[in-house]
Design a protein around this motif. Structure first.
Motif, short mmCIF file in Angstrom:
data_model
loop_
_atom_site.label_atom_id
_atom_site.label_comp_id
_atom_site.label_asym_id
_atom_site.label_seq_id
_atom_site.Cartn_x
_atom_site.Cartn_y
_atom_site.Cartn_z
N TYR A 20 0.84 -1.20 0.00
CA TYR A 20 0.00 0.00 0.00
C TYR A 20 0.88 1.26 0.00
O TYR A 20 0.65 2.20 -0.76
CB TYR A 20 -0.92 0.00 1.23
N HIS A 67 2.00 6.85 -6.44
CA HIS A 67 0.87 7.76 -6.65
C HIS A 67 1.34 9.21 -6.61
O HIS A 67 1.07 10.01 -7.50
CB HIS A 67 -0.16 7.49 -5.54
N TRP A 96 1.72 12.06 -9.81
CA TRP A 96 1.14 13.41 -9.90
C TRP A 96 2.22 14.47 -9.97
O TRP A 96 2.06 15.49 -10.64
CB TRP A 96 0.19 13.68 -8.74
N LEU A 142 -3.23 7.34 -11.68
CA LEU A 142 -4.63 6.90 -11.72
C LEU A 142 -4.74 5.44 -11.28
O LEU A 142 -5.55 5.09 -10.41
CB LEU A 142 -5.15 7.07 -13.16
N GLY A 182 -3.88 4.95 -7.55
CA GLY A 182 -4.97 5.45 -6.70
C GLY A 182 -6.09 4.43 -6.60
O GLY A 182 -6.58 4.11 -5.51
N ILE A 183 -6.48 3.86 -7.75
CA ILE A 183 -7.57 2.88 -7.76
C ILE A 183 -7.14 1.61 -7.00
O ILE A 183 -7.91 1.05 -6.22
CB ILE A 183 -7.98 2.56 -9.22
N MET A 230 -4.98 1.44 -4.56
CA MET A 230 -4.95 1.73 -3.11
C MET A 230 -6.34 1.61 -2.50
O MET A 230 -6.51 1.08 -1.40
CB MET A 230 -4.40 3.13 -2.85
N PRO A 251 -5.92 3.56 5.29
CA PRO A 251 -6.78 4.14 6.32
C PRO A 251 -7.88 3.17 6.75
O PRO A 251 -8.24 2.27 5.98
CB PRO A 251 -7.38 5.38 5.64
N LYS A 278 -12.16 12.86 -6.42
CA LYS A 278 -10.78 12.81 -6.92
C LYS A 278 -10.70 12.01 -8.21
O LYS A 278 -10.00 12.38 -9.15
CB LYS A 278 -9.86 12.15 -5.87
N LEU A 279 -11.44 10.91 -8.27
CA LEU A 279 -11.43 10.07 -9.47
C LEU A 279 -11.98 10.85 -10.67
O LEU A 279 -11.44 10.78 -11.78
CB LEU A 279 -12.26 8.80 -9.22
N ASN A 318 -6.76 18.40 -6.99
CA ASN A 318 -6.84 17.09 -6.35
C ASN A 318 -5.90 16.96 -5.15
O ASN A 318 -6.23 16.28 -4.19
CB ASN A 318 -6.57 15.97 -7.37
N VAL A 319 -4.74 17.61 -5.22
CA VAL A 319 -3.85 17.61 -4.05
C VAL A 319 -4.58 18.30 -2.89
O VAL A 319 -4.57 17.81 -1.75
CB VAL A 319 -2.52 18.32 -4.34
N VAL A 369 -5.55 16.49 0.65
CA VAL A 369 -4.92 16.88 1.91
C VAL A 369 -5.87 17.64 2.84
O VAL A 369 -5.85 17.45 4.05
CB VAL A 369 -3.65 17.71 1.62
N ARG A 424 -10.51 15.99 5.28
CA ARG A 424 -10.21 14.85 6.16
C ARG A 424 -11.38 14.55 7.08
O ARG A 424 -12.15 15.40 7.37
CB ARG A 424 -8.97 15.14 7.00
C1 HEM Z 1 -5.23 14.60 -9.92
C2 HEM Z 1 -5.39 13.45 -9.25
C3 HEM Z 1 -4.86 13.10 -7.87
C4 HEM Z 1 -3.97 13.78 -7.07
C5 HEM Z 1 -3.26 15.10 -7.34
C6 HEM Z 1 -3.85 13.01 -5.86
C7 HEM Z 1 -3.06 13.38 -4.79
C8 HEM Z 1 -2.94 12.69 -3.63
C9 HEM Z 1 -2.17 13.10 -2.47
C10 HEM Z 1 -1.38 14.40 -2.35
C11 HEM Z 1 -2.29 12.12 -1.54
C12 HEM Z 1 -1.65 12.08 -0.16
C13 HEM Z 1 -2.64 12.58 0.85
C14 HEM Z 1 -2.28 12.18 2.23
O1 HEM Z 1 -1.73 11.09 2.44
O2 HEM Z 1 -2.58 12.96 3.12
C15 HEM Z 1 -3.15 11.09 -2.08
C16 HEM Z 1 -3.50 9.95 -1.43
C17 HEM Z 1 -4.42 9.03 -1.91
N1 HEM Z 1 -5.07 9.06 -3.12
FE1 HEM Z 1 -4.83 10.43 -4.55
N2 HEM Z 1 -4.62 11.86 -5.96
C18 HEM Z 1 -5.26 11.89 -7.18
C19 HEM Z 1 -6.13 10.94 -7.68
C20 HEM Z 1 -6.56 9.83 -7.01
C21 HEM Z 1 -7.48 8.85 -7.51
C22 HEM Z 1 -8.08 8.87 -8.91
C23 HEM Z 1 -7.67 7.93 -6.53
C24 HEM Z 1 -8.51 6.69 -6.52
C25 HEM Z 1 -9.57 6.49 -7.22
C26 HEM Z 1 -6.85 8.32 -5.41
C27 HEM Z 1 -6.76 7.63 -4.21
C28 HEM Z 1 -5.92 7.97 -3.18
C29 HEM Z 1 -5.79 7.20 -1.96
C30 HEM Z 1 -6.51 5.90 -1.61
C31 HEM Z 1 -4.84 7.87 -1.17
C32 HEM Z 1 -4.30 7.44 0.20
C33 HEM Z 1 -5.06 8.05 1.33
C34 HEM Z 1 -4.49 7.60 2.64
O3 HEM Z 1 -3.71 6.63 2.70
O4 HEM Z 1 -4.86 8.24 3.64
N3 HEM Z 1 -6.19 9.48 -5.73
N4 HEM Z 1 -3.53 11.45 -3.37
#
Ligand code: HEM
Length: 116
Positions: free
Chosen positions: A5, A12, A16, A44, A47-48, A50, A61, A72-73, A108-109, A113, A116
């Motif tokens: 993970y 991931h 980005w 992409l 993320g899916i 995860m 989480p 986000k997706l 998306n960032v 972030v 929550r």
């Molecule tokens: C432009 C698109 C995206 C950006 C810029 C982005 C950015 C980020 C960032 C900065 C984090 C870290 C946040 C943190 O840990 O506090 C994160 C975590 C994550 N993202 Fe994305 N993301 C994007 C798209 C996606 C998509 C499409 C999915 C799933 C469908 C996804 C699923 C997740 C998951 C599951 C986490 C982990 C959350 C965790 O462990 O707490 N993200 N993403």
């Protein structure tokens, strides 16, 4: 599964970062650097994956926020569509186009972030 993970999370974030950096780097010409498509697809898919891992194992989480991940997706899907269009039609890539891609990544960032 937690290690997997976390590796996915690293990829991931790198994905980005490549998209954002690539969009900014391409502003001068303007052009879409080749790595941007790879970066966006990496991000992409990771993320899916995860979300799938978090839902089916104890990794990640405790609970996935489906509303947040869905938005986000959606944003990521639009960004991917724009990048694919830019790769197919390089002549259409303008600074505004690249700014749009970078802006969607920033959005998306911020969602990732701040929500929550
Ligand atoms: C432009 C698109 C995206 C950006 C810029 C982005 C950015 C980020 C960032 C900065 C984090 C870290 C946040 C943190 O840990 O506090 C994160 C975590 C994550 N993202 Fe994305 N993301 C994007 C798209 C996606 C998509 C499409 C999915 C799933 C469908 C996804 C699923 C997740 C998951 C599951 C986490 C982990 C959350 C965790 O462990 O707490 N993200 N993403």
């Amino acid at each position: 599964m937690t290690v997997l993970y976390n590796v996915l999370l690293v990829l991931h974030l790198l994905g980005w970062a490549i998209v954002f950096g690539g969009a900014l780097a391409g502003m001068k010409k303007p052009e879409l650097p080749a790595g941007v498509l790879h970066g966006i697809l990496t991000a992409l898919v990771t993320g899916i994956l995860m979300v799938g891992l978090a839902e089916s194992t104890s990794a990640g989480p405790d609970a996935i926020n489906h509303m947040k991940v869905g938005i986000k997706l959606l944003v990521a899907a639009v960004a991917t569509g724009i990048v694919v269009y830019g790769v197919k039609k390089p002549a259409k890539v303008t600074r505004g186009f690249l700014g749009g891609v970078a802006g969607l990544v920033v959005l998306n960032v911020a969602i990732a972030v701040l929500w929550r």
